[in-house]
Design a protein around this motif. Structure first.
Motif, mmCIF file in Angstrom:
data_model
loop_
_atom_site.group_PDB
_atom_site.id
_atom_site.type_symbol
_atom_site.label_atom_id
_atom_site.label_comp_id
_atom_site.label_asym_id
_atom_site.label_seq_id
_atom_site.Cartn_x
_atom_site.Cartn_y
_atom_site.Cartn_z
ATOM 1 N N TYR A 57 0.894 -1.275 0.125
ATOM 2 C CA TYR A 57 0.021 -0.073 0.029
ATOM 3 C C TYR A 57 0.922 1.297 0.030
ATOM 4 N N GLN A 58 0.368 2.321 -0.785
ATOM 5 C CA GLN A 58 1.295 3.475 -0.907
ATOM 6 C C GLN A 58 0.425 4.874 -0.706
ATOM 7 N N ILE A 59 0.560 5.787 -0.319
ATOM 8 C CA ILE A 59 -0.065 7.174 -0.274
ATOM 9 C C ILE A 59 0.567 7.718 -1.312
ATOM 10 N N PRO A 60 -0.080 8.544 -2.270
ATOM 11 C CA PRO A 60 0.529 9.231 -3.082
ATOM 12 C C PRO A 60 1.453 10.403 -2.549
ATOM 13 N N ASN A 61 2.835 10.410 -3.137
ATOM 14 C CA ASN A 61 3.639 11.591 -2.700
ATOM 15 C C ASN A 61 3.249 12.932 -2.729
ATOM 16 N N TRP A 62 2.334 13.321 -3.781
ATOM 17 C CA TRP A 62 1.779 14.305 -3.662
ATOM 18 C C TRP A 62 0.954 14.698 -2.720
ATOM 19 N N ALA A 92 8.222 15.934 5.364
ATOM 20 C CA ALA A 92 7.138 15.602 4.246
ATOM 21 C C ALA A 92 7.535 15.770 2.895
ATOM 22 N N ILE A 93 7.863 17.214 2.677
ATOM 23 C CA ILE A 93 8.088 17.605 1.353
ATOM 24 C C ILE A 93 9.589 16.995 0.841
ATOM 25 N N LEU A 94 10.498 16.768 1.625
ATOM 26 C CA LEU A 94 11.915 16.271 1.427
ATOM 27 C C LEU A 94 11.931 14.796 1.197
ATOM 28 N N LEU A 95 10.949 14.091 1.815
ATOM 29 C CA LEU A 95 11.386 12.483 2.056
ATOM 30 C C LEU A 95 9.929 11.917 2.051
ATOM 31 N N PRO A 96 9.265 12.106 1.340
ATOM 32 C CA PRO A 96 7.797 11.462 1.155
ATOM 33 C C PRO A 96 8.104 9.944 1.057
ATOM 34 N N ASP A 97 9.082 9.428 0.328
ATOM 35 C CA ASP A 97 9.104 8.091 -0.119
ATOM 36 C C ASP A 97 9.738 7.384 1.291
ATOM 37 N N GLN A 98 10.567 7.991 2.053
ATOM 38 C CA GLN A 98 11.040 7.537 3.171
ATOM 39 C C GLN A 98 10.274 7.487 4.340
ATOM 40 N N LEU A 99 9.058 8.375 4.061
ATOM 41 C CA LEU A 99 8.112 8.269 5.247
ATOM 42 C C LEU A 99 7.073 7.174 5.112
ATOM 43 N N GLN A 100 7.263 6.443 4.011
ATOM 44 C CA GLN A 100 6.445 5.000 3.859
ATOM 45 C C GLN A 100 7.381 3.990 3.228
ATOM 46 N N ASN A 101 8.444 3.833 3.798
ATOM 47 C CA ASN A 101 9.250 2.740 3.327
ATOM 48 C C ASN A 101 9.187 1.391 4.263
ATOM 49 N N HIS A 102 8.430 1.486 5.199
ATOM 50 C CA HIS A 102 7.962 0.459 6.133
ATOM 51 C C HIS A 102 9.199 0.272 7.210
ATOM 52 N N ILE A 161 -3.487 11.898 7.530
ATOM 53 C CA ILE A 161 -2.491 11.531 6.545
ATOM 54 C C ILE A 161 -1.242 10.821 7.427
ATOM 55 N N TYR A 162 -1.068 11.339 8.702
ATOM 56 C CA TYR A 162 -0.157 10.442 9.298
ATOM 57 C C TYR A 162 -0.433 9.150 10.032
ATOM 58 N N THR A 163 -1.848 9.161 10.397
ATOM 59 C CA THR A 163 -2.370 7.873 10.981
ATOM 60 C C THR A 163 -2.626 6.936 9.958
ATOM 61 N N TRP A 164 -2.688 7.415 8.773
ATOM 62 C CA TRP A 164 -2.561 6.662 7.471
ATOM 63 C C TRP A 164 -1.322 6.017 7.253
ATOM 64 N N LEU A 165 -0.472 6.965 7.334
ATOM 65 C CA LEU A 165 1.190 6.608 7.052
ATOM 66 C C LEU A 165 1.794 5.480 8.251
ATOM 67 N N PHE A 166 1.149 5.889 9.404
ATOM 68 C CA PHE A 166 1.876 5.172 10.575
ATOM 69 C C PHE A 166 1.164 3.440 10.332
ATOM 70 N N SER A 167 -0.162 3.668 10.117
ATOM 71 C CA SER A 167 -0.727 2.508 10.086
ATOM 72 C C SER A 167 -0.372 1.557 8.858
#
Length: 146
Positions: free
Chosen positions: A3-8, A67-77, A131-137
């Protein structure tokens, strides 16, 4: 399934967080007359209040930059992604809970701009919490391979 959240969407949240950091002094001064209230405190308490205000502003700005500079790293599990998104999630969920529990007891000046602004800011805070609850989950879910 990955699962991924769109970076935008993460970047949009980051821009919103930086906006809250930049608008924070205006809100304190124009809406809440905060500086005059703080002047009534003892000098040490004045400095403590100002310091916490700067912490809030700094955290909002820093979370936005992350969030702006590291969106991929925020969701790399990874463990770090879980820790960072968990921290930011707790911050914004706590802000929204505090807003709901305590702030309705106080009057915001009745100017139309401030009324619209309060709805806008509360919507932003809720957006950040979601957004952050979703990312964390998602990070926890993927980390545990559920």
């Amino acid at each position: 399934m990955n699962y991924q959240i769109p970076n935008w969407l993460i970047i949009l949240g980051g821009c919103g967080q930086i906006f809250t950091a930049l608008i924070y002094p205006y809100i304190r001064h124009q809406v809440f007359d905060w500086y005059n209230d703080v002047k009534q405190l003892k000098p040490l308490n004045q400095e403590i209040a100002k310091t916490y205000g700067r912490y809030i502003q700094g955290l909002n700005f820093s979370f936005g930059l992350i969030a702006i500079l590291l969106p991929d790293q925020l969701q790399n599990h990874t463990e770090l992604a879980i820790a960072i998104t968990g921290l930011i999630c707790a911050y914004w969920v706590g802000k929204v809970a505090t807003q709901i529990a305590y702030y309705p007891m106080y009057d915001i000046p009745k100017k139309k701009l401030f009324k619209i602004g309060s709805y806008f800011m509360n919507s932003l805070f809720t957006f950040f919490a979601i957004i952050y609850t979703w990312l964390f989950s998602i990070n926890i879910y993927q980390f545990l391979n559920l």
